[in-house]
Design a protein around this motif. Structure first.
Motif, mmCIF file in Angstrom:
data_model
loop_
_atom_site.group_PDB
_atom_site.id
_atom_site.type_symbol
_atom_site.label_atom_id
_atom_site.label_comp_id
_atom_site.label_asym_id
_atom_site.label_seq_id
_atom_site.Cartn_x
_atom_site.Cartn_y
_atom_site.Cartn_z
ATOM 1 N N PRO A 179 0.827 -1.245 -0.007
ATOM 2 C CA PRO A 179 0.022 0.043 0.017
ATOM 3 C C PRO A 179 0.966 1.351 -0.187
ATOM 4 C CG PRO A 179 -0.167 -0.924 2.169
ATOM 5 C CD PRO A 179 0.608 -2.019 1.128
ATOM 6 N N LEU A 180 1.505 1.325 -0.931
ATOM 7 C CA LEU A 180 2.629 2.993 -1.138
ATOM 8 C C LEU A 180 1.803 4.164 -1.037
ATOM 9 C CD1 LEU A 180 5.507 3.520 -1.732
ATOM 10 C CD2 LEU A 180 4.892 3.761 -4.151
ATOM 11 N N ALA A 181 0.621 4.057 -1.623
ATOM 12 C CA ALA A 181 -0.248 5.163 -1.461
ATOM 13 C C ALA A 181 -0.656 5.907 0.068
ATOM 14 C CB ALA A 181 -1.735 5.317 -2.452
ATOM 15 N N ASP A 182 -0.603 4.803 0.928
ATOM 16 C CA ASP A 182 -1.055 4.999 2.353
ATOM 17 C C ASP A 182 0.440 5.407 3.061
ATOM 18 O OD1 ASP A 182 -3.525 4.000 1.847
ATOM 19 O OD2 ASP A 182 -3.174 2.152 3.024
ATOM 20 N N ILE A 183 1.465 4.837 2.479
ATOM 21 C CA ILE A 183 2.679 5.586 2.933
ATOM 22 C C ILE A 183 3.048 6.916 2.655
ATOM 23 C CG2 ILE A 183 5.185 5.015 2.837
ATOM 24 C CD1 ILE A 183 4.843 2.166 3.465
ATOM 25 N N GLY A 184 2.586 6.952 1.164
ATOM 26 C CA GLY A 184 2.654 8.478 0.643
ATOM 27 C C GLY A 184 1.729 9.482 1.548
ATOM 28 N N ALA A 185 0.922 9.101 2.132
ATOM 29 C CA ALA A 185 -0.112 10.049 2.618
ATOM 30 C C ALA A 185 0.304 10.235 3.954
ATOM 31 C CB ALA A 185 -1.443 9.342 3.033
ATOM 32 N N VAL A 186 1.221 9.248 4.632
ATOM 33 C CA VAL A 186 2.009 9.403 5.943
ATOM 34 C C VAL A 186 3.215 10.173 5.676
ATOM 35 C CG1 VAL A 186 3.533 8.296 7.601
ATOM 36 C CG2 VAL A 186 1.461 6.922 6.796
ATOM 37 N N ALA A 187 3.766 10.129 4.575
ATOM 38 C CA ALA A 187 4.840 11.261 4.240
ATOM 39 C C ALA A 187 4.237 12.625 4.148
ATOM 40 C CB ALA A 187 5.680 10.941 3.194
ATOM 41 N N LYS A 188 3.386 12.754 3.442
ATOM 42 C CA LYS A 188 2.747 14.196 2.913
ATOM 43 C C LYS A 188 2.355 14.946 4.333
ATOM 44 C CE LYS A 188 -0.708 16.453 0.093
ATOM 45 N NZ LYS A 188 -1.824 15.950 -0.905
#
Length: 480
Positions: A179-188
């Motif tokens: 779930p890369l998009a979820d980690i992207g949301a964490v980073a954002k």
């Protein structure tokens, strides 16, 4: 600013090299093989059409402009084709891109959140940049490392809010993506750039899977384009998404780590692949994925072996359909032993094998006849038997904070010791099974007995380990 004189139907660098080679200029410049005339007869014979394209920066390649402008035009077309703000061609592999990315992110002891299933090039980037890693354990699926759970990344950031960036590998070498998009949301949410080692996943965009770095909102991602997308070996691309990472720093880092005389033949192969993928990528990889599904369908009906299926993965994780993960565990046949039989008896070369599994990468150019041979060979091996099944256990990596940062350990005096005497000492270098090149230990970590025993078992089974010198010597920090 995109060069409007070119469109996706063009391959500006490739076409310029072909046009120049037709001019039959009299060369008094590098390279010295003079279009192949100076090569030995065998090399000249096999490379007679390509060697004249092995050129460097020459004015006549791009009349009226500098030859680097053709590279920039090709990179701009690639950025447009692959959904990036900026794209840079790499001729020292995805590894060079990863090292440059870390140099661009920061230096001087800043912390970076890193998924522990990283490639050894990440460790080299930490050595050169001086960044200190905060490791996050990967998600283990069927004994294979995959993208960490987003909650684990979030927890690492809670403990280290001063971190400068997040770096993850997705998909993993074995074909599992998460779930890369979820980690992207964490980073954002944290205001941090997300860097993705996507060396083995650039083709996922052509499979209708919105799981690749560009779709997940990554700020920087790296492709090993030669892995499966079709360019020449040693080529890759570094892509920039948002403006969180300064392109100027990336360009400085690439200049530091790259050559001042890049191979225009390698660069042109990237230009050519971009054009082909833009117009035919979906059909190319639909075919490769269909072959993968055919193999899995046939093998799941075969007793004596196991094949990894997407249905076995937890929610949020998926399997690249062009990757086959196969085990003869039910027959008791170890992965490395099975790979040796396939090479010797059937002339089949897997991508990789370890103590338990074999890994096969399917490319769009794969022939159906080759798939039939693989299926016949697997059925034959599945009935071999006579082996004691070994329990699949993950390698004993450590996610603990290193005693020293990688750079600190690397700069300290070191000494060689036999592998059997390394347990308890602090590593001065990295050691990794290769492929996949994920370090078992890295500079600054304390070596454990479990690690040295794992290396011995892997070597005895026929595996190759980088970082272990002749006679099983490893380097440790002198004062450890």
């Amino acid at each position: 600013m995109k060069d409007k004189s070119y469109g996706q139907k063009d391959a500006p660098l490739l076409e310029a090299l072909l046009a120049y080679s037709q001019k039959r200029m009299i060369p008094f410049h590098t390279p010295g093989h003079r279009g192949g005339r100076g090569s030995e007869p065998l090399w000249r014979k096999v490379g007679k059409k390509l060697l004249p394209l092995d050129l460097t920066e020459l004015k006549e390649i791009a009349p009226g402009r500098d030859s680097e402008s053709l590279v920039r035009a090709a990179e701009e077309l690639a950025a447009e084709a692959f959904g990036a703000r900026r794209t840079y061609f790499l001729v020292n592999g995805a590894s060079g891109g990863i090292i440059s990315a870390l140099l661009a992110v920061g230096t001087g002891g800043k912390k970076i959140i890193v998924a522990r299933n990283c490639h050894l090039s990440v460790i080299n980037g930490l050595l050169l940049s001086g960044l200190s890693p905060v490791f996050v354990s990967p998600r283990w699926i069927a004994g294979l490392p995959a993208l960490p759970a987003p909650a684990a990344v979030k927890e690492a950031l809670r403990r280290h809010p001063e971190a400068a960036a997040i770096l993850v590998t997705n998909p993993g070498y074995h074909g599992i993506y998460g779930p890369l998009a979820d980690i992207g949301a964490v980073a954002k949410a944290a205001g941090l750039p997300l860097l993705v080692d996507e060396a083995h996943g650039g083709h996922l965009r052509y499979l209708g899977l919105a799981v690749e770095a560009a779709a997940a909102g990554a700020d920087l991602w790296i492709w090993g384009v030669h892995k499966i997308m079709g360019s020449l070996t040693q080529t890759g691309m570094l892509h920039l998404g948002s403006g969180k990472i300064d392109p100027g720093r990336v360009e400085q880092a690439l200049a530091l780590t790259g050559t001042t005389s890049p191979s225009y033949l390698l660069l042109a192969s990237l230009d050519s692949v971009r054009r082909r993928l833009y117009f035919h990528g979906r059909e190319m990889f639909a075919r490769a994925a269909a072959l993968g599904e055919k193999i899995r369908k046939k093998l799941r009906q075969t007793t004596g072996l196991e094949v990894l299926e997407e249905e076995q993965l937890p929610e949020g994780y998926g399997l690249d359909p062009t990757k086959i993960v196969l085990s003869f565990g039910p027959s008791g046949l170890p992965g490395l032993a099975a790979a040796e039989i396939l090479r010797r008896k059937y002339r089949i070369q897997p991508e990789y094998a370890d103590l338990h599994n074999l890994y096969f990468f399917l490319a769009p150019a794969q022939r159906t006849g080759e798939v039939r041979v693989l299926l016949r060979a697997c059925r034959a091996l599945a009935g071999t038997g006579g082996y004691e099944r070994e329990k699949a256990e993950p390698p004993p990596w450590s996610c603990a904070t290193p005693v020293f940062s990688p750079r600190e350990a690397w700069q300290k005096p070191s000494l060689p010791v036999p592998l059997g005497e390394a347990a308890g000492k602090i590593a001065a270098g990295w050691v990794a099974a290769y492929p996949p090149g994920i370090p078992l230990w890295l500079p600054g970590e304390r070596i454990t007995k479990e690690m040295t025993e794992w290396i011995s078992r892997f070597q005895q089974a026929g595996g190759y380990v980088r970082g272990v010198e002749n006679n099983n010597i490893v380097r440790v920090v002198n004062d450890s």
